[in-house]
Design a protein around this motif. Structure first.
Motif, PDB file in Angstrom:
ATOM      1  N   ASN A  78       0.813  -1.216   0.000  1.00 18.62           N
ATOM      2  CA  ASN A  78       0.000   0.000   0.000  1.00 18.62           C
ATOM      3  C   ASN A  78       0.849   1.271   0.000  1.00 18.62           C
ATOM      4  O   ASN A  78       0.441   2.309   0.496  1.00 18.62           O
ATOM      5  N   HIS A  79       2.058   1.165  -0.575  1.00 24.80           N
ATOM      6  CA  HIS A  79       2.932   2.342  -0.621  1.00 24.80           C
ATOM      7  C   HIS A  79       4.003   2.113  -1.682  1.00 24.80           C
ATOM      8  O   HIS A  79       4.652   1.066  -1.691  1.00 24.80           O
ATOM      9  N   LEU A  80       4.186   3.106  -2.569  1.00 25.36           N
ATOM     10  CA  LEU A  80       5.134   2.937  -3.673  1.00 25.36           C
ATOM     11  C   LEU A  80       6.554   2.740  -3.154  1.00 25.36           C
ATOM     12  O   LEU A  80       7.261   1.833  -3.603  1.00 25.36           O
ATOM     13  N   PHE A  81       6.989   3.593  -2.224  1.00 27.44           N
ATOM     14  CA  PHE A  81       8.362   3.514  -1.743  1.00 27.44           C
ATOM     15  C   PHE A  81       8.615   2.198  -1.010  1.00 27.44           C
ATOM     16  O   PHE A  81       9.630   1.540  -1.231  1.00 27.44           O
ATOM     17  N   ARG A  82       7.668   1.804  -0.138  1.00 21.77           N
ATOM     18  CA  ARG A  82       7.839   0.537   0.580  1.00 21.77           C
ATOM     19  C   ARG A  82       7.854  -0.631  -0.395  1.00 21.77           C
ATOM     20  O   ARG A  82       8.622  -1.582  -0.235  1.00 21.77           O
ATOM     21  N   GLY A  83       6.995  -0.560  -1.403  1.00 16.75           N
ATOM     22  CA  GLY A  83       6.965  -1.620  -2.412  1.00 16.75           C
ATOM     23  C   GLY A  83       8.274  -1.702  -3.175  1.00 16.75           C
ATOM     24  O   GLY A  83       8.771  -2.793  -3.464  1.00 16.75           O
ATOM     25  N   PHE A  84       8.864  -0.534  -3.496  1.00 17.20           N
ATOM     26  CA  PHE A  84      10.142  -0.515  -4.199  1.00 17.20           C
ATOM     27  C   PHE A  84      11.249  -1.098  -3.332  1.00 17.20           C
ATOM     28  O   PHE A  84      12.114  -1.833  -3.819  1.00 17.20           O
ATOM     29  N   ILE A  85      11.231  -0.776  -2.034  1.00 18.24           N
ATOM     30  CA  ILE A  85      12.228  -1.324  -1.109  1.00 18.24           C
ATOM     31  C   ILE A  85      12.109  -2.844  -1.038  1.00 18.24           C
ATOM     32  O   ILE A  85      13.115  -3.562  -1.032  1.00 18.24           O
ATOM     33  N   VAL A  86      10.867  -3.345  -1.007  1.00 14.45           N
ATOM     34  CA  VAL A  86      10.645  -4.794  -0.989  1.00 14.45           C
ATOM     35  C   VAL A  86      11.262  -5.433  -2.231  1.00 14.45           C
ATOM     36  O   VAL A  86      11.948  -6.458  -2.146  1.00 14.45           O
ATOM     37  N   PHE A  87      11.039  -4.807  -3.393  1.00 14.94           N
ATOM     38  CA  PHE A  87      11.593  -5.348  -4.635  1.00 14.94           C
ATOM     39  C   PHE A  87      13.118  -5.349  -4.592  1.00 14.94           C
ATOM     40  O   PHE A  87      13.763  -6.338  -4.952  1.00 14.94           O
ATOM     41  N   VAL A  88      13.720  -4.231  -4.149  1.00 17.76           N
ATOM     42  CA  VAL A  88      15.183  -4.121  -4.093  1.00 17.76           C
ATOM     43  C   VAL A  88      15.771  -5.169  -3.154  1.00 17.76           C
ATOM     44  O   VAL A  88      16.781  -5.818  -3.465  1.00 17.76           O
ATOM     45  N   VAL A  89      15.127  -5.356  -1.991  1.00 14.77           N
ATOM     46  CA  VAL A  89      15.612  -6.346  -1.020  1.00 14.77           C
ATOM     47  C   VAL A  89      15.567  -7.745  -1.627  1.00 14.77           C
ATOM     48  O   VAL A  89      16.526  -8.517  -1.525  1.00 14.77           O
ATOM     49  N   ILE A  90      14.445  -8.077  -2.269  1.00 10.39           N
ATOM     50  CA  ILE A  90      14.316  -9.394  -2.912  1.00 10.39           C
ATOM     51  C   ILE A  90      15.391  -9.567  -3.982  1.00 10.39           C
ATOM     52  O   ILE A  90      16.031 -10.622  -4.081  1.00 10.39           O
ATOM     53  N   TYR A  91      15.609  -8.520  -4.771  1.00  6.87           N
ATOM     54  CA  TYR A  91      16.587  -8.589  -5.863  1.00  6.87           C
ATOM     55  C   TYR A  91      17.998  -8.789  -5.322  1.00  6.87           C
ATOM     56  O   TYR A  91      18.744  -9.664  -5.781  1.00  6.87           O
ATOM     57  N   VAL A  92      18.374  -7.989  -4.311  1.00 11.29           N
ATOM     58  CA  VAL A  92      19.714  -8.078  -3.748  1.00 11.29           C
ATOM     59  C   VAL A  92      19.933  -9.423  -3.055  1.00 11.29           C
ATOM     60  O   VAL A  92      20.972 -10.064  -3.228  1.00 11.29           O
ATOM     61  N   VAL A  93      18.939  -9.858  -2.279  1.00 12.56           N
ATOM     62  CA  VAL A  93      19.050 -11.143  -1.585  1.00 12.56           C
ATOM     63  C   VAL A  93      19.162 -12.280  -2.596  1.00 12.56           C
ATOM     64  O   VAL A  93      19.961 -13.209  -2.430  1.00 12.56           O
ATOM     65  N   PHE A  94      18.379 -12.179  -3.651  1.00 16.33           N
ATOM     66  CA  PHE A  94      18.400 -13.226  -4.675  1.00 16.33           C
ATOM     67  C   PHE A  94      19.763 -13.312  -5.335  1.00 16.33           C
ATOM     68  O   PHE A  94      20.320 -14.407  -5.496  1.00 16.33           O
ATOM     69  N   LEU A  95      20.333 -12.157  -5.722  1.00 13.27           N
ATOM     70  CA  LEU A  95      21.644 -12.163  -6.361  1.00 13.27           C
ATOM     71  C   LEU A  95      22.719 -12.694  -5.418  1.00 13.27           C
ATOM     72  O   LEU A  95      23.595 -13.457  -5.826  1.00 13.27           O
ATOM     73  N   GLY A  96      22.636 -12.271  -4.150  1.00 16.20           N
ATOM     74  CA  GLY A  96      23.596 -12.762  -3.169  1.00 16.20           C
ATOM     75  C   GLY A  96      23.488 -14.256  -2.964  1.00 16.20           C
ATOM     76  O   GLY A  96      24.506 -14.967  -2.897  1.00 16.20           O
ATOM     77  N   LEU A  97      22.249 -14.750  -2.903  1.00 16.05           N
ATOM     78  CA  LEU A  97      22.021 -16.180  -2.724  1.00 16.05           C
ATOM     79  C   LEU A  97      22.536 -16.964  -3.920  1.00 16.05           C
ATOM     80  O   LEU A  97      23.153 -18.024  -3.760  1.00 16.05           O
ATOM     81  N   GLU A  98      22.323 -16.423  -5.115  1.00 19.77           N
ATOM     82  CA  GLU A  98      22.779 -17.100  -6.325  1.00 19.77           C
ATOM     83  C   GLU A  98      24.303 -17.227  -6.344  1.00 19.77           C
ATOM     84  O   GLU A  98      24.852 -18.283  -6.666  1.00 19.77           O
ATOM     85  N   GLN A  99      24.996 -16.144  -5.989  1.00 21.71           N
ATOM     86  CA  GLN A  99      26.457 -16.178  -5.960  1.00 21.71           C
ATOM     87  C   GLN A  99      26.970 -17.133  -4.870  1.00 21.71           C
ATOM     88  O   GLN A  99      27.941 -17.857  -5.072  1.00 21.71           O
ATOM     89  N   PHE A 100      26.297 -17.127  -3.737  1.00 23.65           N
ATOM     90  CA  PHE A 100      26.674 -17.998  -2.623  1.00 23.65           C
ATOM     91  C   PHE A 100      26.544 -19.457  -3.031  1.00 23.65           C
ATOM     92  O   PHE A 100      27.454 -20.275  -2.812  1.00 23.65           O
ATOM     93  N   ILE A 101      25.427 -19.798  -3.647  1.00 21.95           N
ATOM     94  CA  ILE A 101      25.177 -21.170  -4.082  1.00 21.95           C
ATOM     95  C   ILE A 101      26.178 -21.588  -5.161  1.00 21.95           C
ATOM     96  O   ILE A 101      26.687 -22.709  -5.169  1.00 21.95           O
TER      97      ILE A 101
END
Length: 383
Positions: free
Chosen positions: A292-315
């Motif tokens: 229910n908020h553009l900025f919070r939604g964008f932060i959620v996307f960025v967190v998912i993206y960064v975590v995903f990339l980090g997880l991929e490199q770790f694996i």
């Protein structure tokens, strides 16, 4: 709710940032094309020569080329075509698979599935051998430069810009009432909440138009500044074009799951890219509803993206190939391996056409997510 869609489209189009972002992206793409560093004069020479020699590098081709007037370009073309051979004649895709599996030290069930994948590639290599695709001259030594720029740089820029636009418009589309402080007025009624359907359709239309116009105008500018003529009809599997896997620079023949020319490959990439844009817009529209908020939604996307990339490199570092193969079905991974679409994709796939199948599966997940969100949103308390 369909009658509301034109008004929602108008509300979005009236946002100055949409036009400014479009102009900025198109300007950047134009600068990118102007500074591409492609040798257009050599391409023109090769294409002029093809009219006299044919487009397949055979002994007849070399003889006719030798009889042409001597020049620096002629000598270069003679050198580049001197040892060309039809490598797909009796080519072993199983050996190619073993090379990639050994290079990346892939083990276990993933290695077995990849062996099966490369066995299924054998008929394609045989067909390429019959067509003598490897002997197509294209732009000779400049083929790799042109092909790589079009599929791996120019289209990647278009797709990246469109995905960013889809993220922002998807989030804005579902949270715009919050900005005008009309959410309490609109979203507190059952009828008002149904306007989100109209907002989704309107923002999807604008997102799709952005992508379509960016493709048409960018490729139009490219074709005007770099008219490549018959190169569009050159096989993607010519010997002058290879697949390079990074970060260790493993080079293998560029073999797609069915023989393709540059124009076929580009059109298919544009279509698959369009589906990714739809996915990105849709998932972020749902994120906007949940946060229910553009900025919070964008932060959620960025967190998912960064975590995903980090997880991929770790694996990847630990060689956990079972988990790595699962991550390759995620939309973020599909975008990251865009330069390998429709090929055997090396360590990034375990089945043929995985990028296409993964996109279809993600579309079904988007529909499922939309249905679940609609049930949640029907009873959500507006704050």
């Amino acid at each position: 709710m369909l009658r509301i869609i034109p008004f929602e489209i108008r509300k979005l189009v009236e946002q100055p940032m949409i036009l400014l972002f479009f102009i900025a992206c198109l300007s950047l793409n134009t600068i990118y094309i102007l500074t591409a560093g492609l040798d257009q004069s050599y391409l023109n020479y090769v294409q002029e020569t093809e009219l006299k020699t044919g487009n397949l590098v055979t002994s007849d081709f070399r003889e006719k080329l030798s009889n042409q007037s001597t020049s620096r370009k002629q000598q270069r073309l003679l050198t580049e075509t001197a040892e060309l051979e039809n490598i797909f004649q009796d080519y072993s895709t199983e050996a190619m698979g073993q090379q990639i599996i050994g290079f990346y030290k892939i083990q276990g069930a993933v290695a077995e599935r990849m062996k099966t994948k490369y066995e299924k590639l054998t008929p394609v290599a045989s067909e390429l051998g019959e067509e003598q695709a490897a002997l197509e001259v294209g732009a000779a030594g400049e083929t790799m430069s042109f092909f790589t720029f079009i599929r791996n740089r120019l289209f990647r820029a278009i797709l990246g810009e469109s995905l960013i636009f889809a993220i922002l418009l998807g989030l804005y589309g579902s949270t715009s009432e919050r900005f005008t402080k009309t959410d309490m007025l609109v979203m507190t009624s059952k009828t008002g909440r149904k306007t989100q359907i109209s907002k989704y359709i309107a923002s999807l239309i604008i997102t799709s138009l952005f992508y379509i116009m960016m493709v048409i105008l960018t490729f139009g500018i490219f074709n005007h500044l770099h008219p490549i003529g018959s190169l569009w009809q050159t096989s993607m599997s010519t010997l002058f074009h290879i697949n390079v896997y990074i970060p260790y620079l493993l080079e293998v023949p560029f073999i797609t799951w069915q023989p393709m020319t540059l124009v076929n490959y580009t059109i298919l990439s544009i279509l698959l890219g369009g589906l990714l844009v739809i996915l990105c817009h849709g998932f972020n529209f749902l994120v906007g509803i949940w946060t229910n908020h553009l900025f919070r939604g964008f932060i959620v996307f960025v967190v998912i993206y960064v975590v995903f990339l980090g997880l991929e490199q770790f694996i990847y570092q630990f060689g956990w190939w079972n988990m790595h193969s699962l991550l390759m079905w995620h939309p973020i991974s599909l975008w990251r391996v865009q330069g390998y679409w429709f090929t055997e994709m090396g360590p990034y796939s375990i089945i043929p056409w995985q990028e296409s199948i993964a996109t279809i599966i993600n579309l079904f997940l988007l529909i499922l997510g939309g249905l679940l969100t609609s049930k949640f949103y029907a009873t959500k308390e507006v704050k």
